[in-house]
Design an enzyme around this catalytic site. Structure first.
Site, short mmCIF file in Angstrom:
data_model
loop_
_atom_site.label_atom_id
_atom_site.label_comp_id
_atom_site.label_asym_id
_atom_site.label_seq_id
_atom_site.Cartn_x
_atom_site.Cartn_y
_atom_site.Cartn_z
N HIS A 192 -11.99 -5.62 9.35
CA HIS A 192 -11.38 -5.29 8.07
C HIS A 192 -11.30 -3.77 7.88
O HIS A 192 -10.23 -3.23 7.54
CB HIS A 192 -12.19 -5.92 6.94
CG HIS A 192 -11.68 -5.66 5.57
ND1 HIS A 192 -10.90 -6.54 4.88
CD2 HIS A 192 -11.84 -4.59 4.73
CE1 HIS A 192 -10.59 -6.04 3.69
NE2 HIS A 192 -11.15 -4.85 3.58
N GLU A 193 -12.41 -3.09 8.10
CA GLU A 193 -12.42 -1.64 7.91
C GLU A 193 -11.59 -0.93 8.97
O GLU A 193 -11.01 0.13 8.71
CB GLU A 193 -13.85 -1.11 7.88
CG GLU A 193 -14.73 -1.69 6.78
CD GLU A 193 -14.13 -1.58 5.38
OE1 GLU A 193 -13.33 -0.65 5.15
OE2 GLU A 193 -14.44 -2.43 4.54
N GLU A 207 -4.85 -2.33 1.63
CA GLU A 207 -5.51 -3.62 1.78
C GLU A 207 -4.68 -4.58 2.62
O GLU A 207 -5.22 -5.45 3.31
CB GLU A 207 -5.80 -4.22 0.41
CG GLU A 207 -6.79 -5.37 0.41
CD GLU A 207 -8.21 -4.97 0.78
OE1 GLU A 207 -9.03 -5.86 1.06
OE2 GLU A 207 -8.51 -3.74 0.81
N HIS A 239 -8.10 -0.62 7.67
CA HIS A 239 -7.94 0.57 6.83
C HIS A 239 -7.85 1.83 7.68
O HIS A 239 -6.98 2.69 7.48
CB HIS A 239 -9.14 0.69 5.88
CG HIS A 239 -9.13 -0.26 4.73
ND1 HIS A 239 -8.12 -0.31 3.80
CD2 HIS A 239 -10.05 -1.20 4.34
CE1 HIS A 239 -8.40 -1.23 2.89
NE2 HIS A 239 -9.56 -1.78 3.20
#
Length: 489
Positions: A254-255, A284, A258
Site C-alpha cells: 500500500h505505501e 490513494e 503512494h
C-alpha cells in the site's frame, strides 16, 4: 528574469522547506526520542510560521499578477501557486503557527490516551484542534460550507455534497454484498507465528517487486504505516504482527503505491507545485490499486504463496486457491486499516459523516464516542469493545486532518476506474502477475498517471488515465465479481 522565473525560484525554496517540515513529521513517527515531544512541537510551529510567511509574501501576489504562462506546465504551476496564495492569505499567521503547535501536542496526548484506553483524556485536546480548524475553515470559506474548505486541502474541487451522493450510491450494494458474504462459510485463516525478520525480508522483496526505488527511498517501522516525501527522497514505513504477516506485506505494498506515485513524477517537476501527487484521492488510488486489484489478485497471490512457503515453510494453507481466499477473507473487525476491501469503505463512510457533523457543530466532541459506537453497531452489527478499537483508533483527528477521511473511499473509486482501463490495455496481465512481475501494470500507471504529478486537476487526472470520468460503477462491479467468486454467491 521574468515574473514567472522569479516566482518559480522563490517557490522552489518554499517547496524545499516544506519537504524539511515533512521530514520532521517522519522523524517524529519513527526515530524521535519520547522526551523530545515538547521541543518538536515548537519546531513544527516555527516551520509552519516560516512557510506561512513565504506563502503569503506580497511578492507572490505581485509575481502572480505579472506572470504569463508560456505552456501547460507554466499554467498549471501558476494555478497551484495562486490557489495556495489565495488560501494562505486568508489564514492569520498566528493561527497557522498555533495549529502546528497544537496538533503536535495533540498527537502525543492521543497516543497516550489510546494506549491507556482513556477517551476523556483526549477529548479536551480534540476540542482545541477542532476549534482551530473551524476558525481556519471559516476564514477560508467565507459564506461557503466550512467543511468544503477543509476538504479542499486534500481533494481540490470536491465537495461534501458530491461525495455524500457518491457514497450514498456505494453504501447499499456494499452492505448487501457484505451480508451475503458473511452468511457463507469462511475460508481458512492463517494460524501460527511468523518471525519479524522473515516478514520484513519478504516485505522488502514485495516493495521491490512493485517498483519501489530504494536508492531514493527507505523502509522503516511505525505504529501507523505511512509514506512521506517526494522527488528524490520518498520514505515508507510498515509494521509487523507475529500472528498476521499480511498486515506487514499489504501495508508495505500500500505505501509503495503512494511512494511509486511520488517517485514516478517527471523529474523536471522536482521541487515545483507539480512535483507531488495532485490530491489525496488520486494518491490513494495508487496505493489501493497496488494493494488490492494487483496485490490481492488471484494471479499475484499465487506467486506470493510460493514466496511465503520459501520464507516460512508449510504454514497450513493447502494450495494457491485456498491462499487466495485466505488473503481476501472477509470477517468482522474493528480496525479500518486492517479491514478487507469489501468492508473498508464502510469504515470510511462512518468517519466522513461524523467529522462533517463535528465541523458543522451538529455533533459535540463530548458526544463523539457515543455517536461512533452507535453508528458502528448499526453498520457492522456488533459493539465496539474498547476505545482503541473505536474512536481512538485513528491518528487523523489528533493531527487536525478533518476532510482527509473521505479521500480514502474516493481513492478506491478512482482505483476501480483505473483497474478497468488497465485490464483493457493489458488483457493478459495475469500472466505477468503470476510470476510476480508487476512491471507492465506499474508501467501503465506511471505512463498514464504518475509522471504528470499535479499537471491536471484530480478528476481530469483520472479521466485522462482511465478514458472516462470517474464514477463508483467499476469499483462495485469489481468487488461484486471478486467476492461472489470467492464465496460462491
Amino acid at each position: 528574469m521574468t515574473a514567472y522565473a522569479d516566482l518559480m525560484a522563490f517557490q522552489r525554496e518554499t517547496e524545499a522547506l516544506a519537504q524539511v517540515a515533512g521530514r520532521l513529521g517522519w522523524d517524529q513517527e519513527t526515530m524521535m526520542p519520547d522526551g523530545a515531544g515538547p521541543q518538536r512541537a515548537e519546531e513544527h510551529g516555527a516551520m509552519a510560521s516560516i512557510l506561512h510567511a513565504r506563502r503569503t509574501d506580497p511578492r507572490v501576489g505581485d509575481w502572480l499578477q505579472a506572470a504569463t504562462a508560456g505552456d501547460d506546465v507554466a499554467a498549471a504551476n501558476l494555478r497551484h501557486i495562486r490557489r495556495s496564495f489565495d488560501r494562505a492569505t486568508k489564514v492569520p499567521a498566528r493561527l497557522a503557527t498555533e495549529l502546528a503547535q497544537t496538533t503536535s501536542r495533540a498527537h502525543r496526548i492521543w497516543a497516550k490516551a489510546r494506549a491507556e484506553e482513556d477517551v476523556a483524556a483526549f477529548l479536551p485536546m480534540l476540542q482545541q484542534v477542532l476549534d482551530l480548524r473551524r476558525e481556519e475553515a471559516a476564514a477560508i470559506a467565507g459564506n461557503a460550507d466550512p467543511y468544503d474548505a477543509l476538504l479542499d486541502d486534500y481533494e481540490p474541487g470536491a465537495t461534501g455534497a458530491s461525495l455524500s451522493a457518491m457514497f450514498a450510491a456505494l453504501r447499499p450494494r456494499l452492505v448487501a454484498l457484505r451480508a451475503a458474504v458473511l452468511d457463507r462459510p469462511k475460508p481458512p485463516a492463517l494460524t501460527g507465528l511468523f518471525d519479524e525478520a522473515g516478514q520484513l525480508a519478504l516485505s522488502t522483496k514485495l516493495a521491490l517487486a512493485f517498483g519501489y526505488d530504494l536508492d531514493t527511498g527507505r523502509i522503516d517501522k511505525a505504529v501507523h504505516p505511512f509514506s512521506s516525501g517526494s522527488g528524490l527522497d520518498v520514505r515508507i514505513t510498515t509494521r509487523t504482527n507475529p500472528a498476521d504477516p499480511f498486515n506487514c506485506f499489504y501495508s508495505t505494498v500500500h505505501e509503495v503505491g503512494h511512494a511509486a506515485y511520488e517517485q514516478g513524477i517527471d523529474r523536471a517537476h522536482l521541487l515545483t507545485p507539480l512535483g507531488a501527487g495532485v490530491s489525496m484521492g488520486v494518491h490513494e488510488s495508487q496505493s489501493r490499486i497496488y494493494e488490492n486489484q494487483l496485490g490481492r489478485s488471484r494471479a499475484f497471490t499465487g506467486w506470493l504463496y510460493g514466496q511465503m512457503r520459501d520464507s516460512f515453510g508449510d504454514f497450513g494453507i493447502a494450495d494457491e486457491d485456498a491462499f487466495y481466499a485466505c488473503v481476501n477473507r472477509v470477517s468482522d473487525g474493528f480496525i479500518r486499516t486492517e479491514a478487507d476491501e469489501l468492508q473498508y469503505n464502510l469504515h470510511v463512510l462512518l468517519r466522513f459523516d461524523l467529522e462533517r457533523a463535528l465541523v458543522s457543530g451538529d455533533l459535540a466532541v463530548n458526544d463523539l464516542e457515543g455517536a461512533w459506537n452507535d453508528r458502528f453497531a448499526a453498520d457492522f452489527g456488533f459493539a465496539v469493545d474498547r476505545p482503541s478499537n473505536g474512536v481512538l483508533q485513528d491518528v487523523h483527528w489528533s493531527e487536525g486532518l478533518f476532510g482527509y477521511f473521505p479521500t480514502y473511499s474516493l481513492g478506491n473509486v478512482y482505483a476501480g476506474c483505473l483497474h478497468h482501463a488497465l485490464r483493457a490495455a493489458v488483457p493478459d496481465l495475469d500472466d505477468d502477475l503470476a510470476r510476480g512481475d508487476t512491471s507492465r501494470a506499474t508501467g501503465w500507471l506511471r505512463a498514464n498517471l504518475q509522471q504528470f504529478g499535479g499537471l491536471r486537476s484530480p478528476v481530469a487526472t483520472i479521466t485522462h488515465a482511465a478514458g472516462f470520468a470517474p464514477h463508483e460503477g467499476p469499483l462495485l462491479e469489481y468487488l461484486e465479481t471478486k467476492f461472489s467468486g470467492i464465496y460462491g454467491l
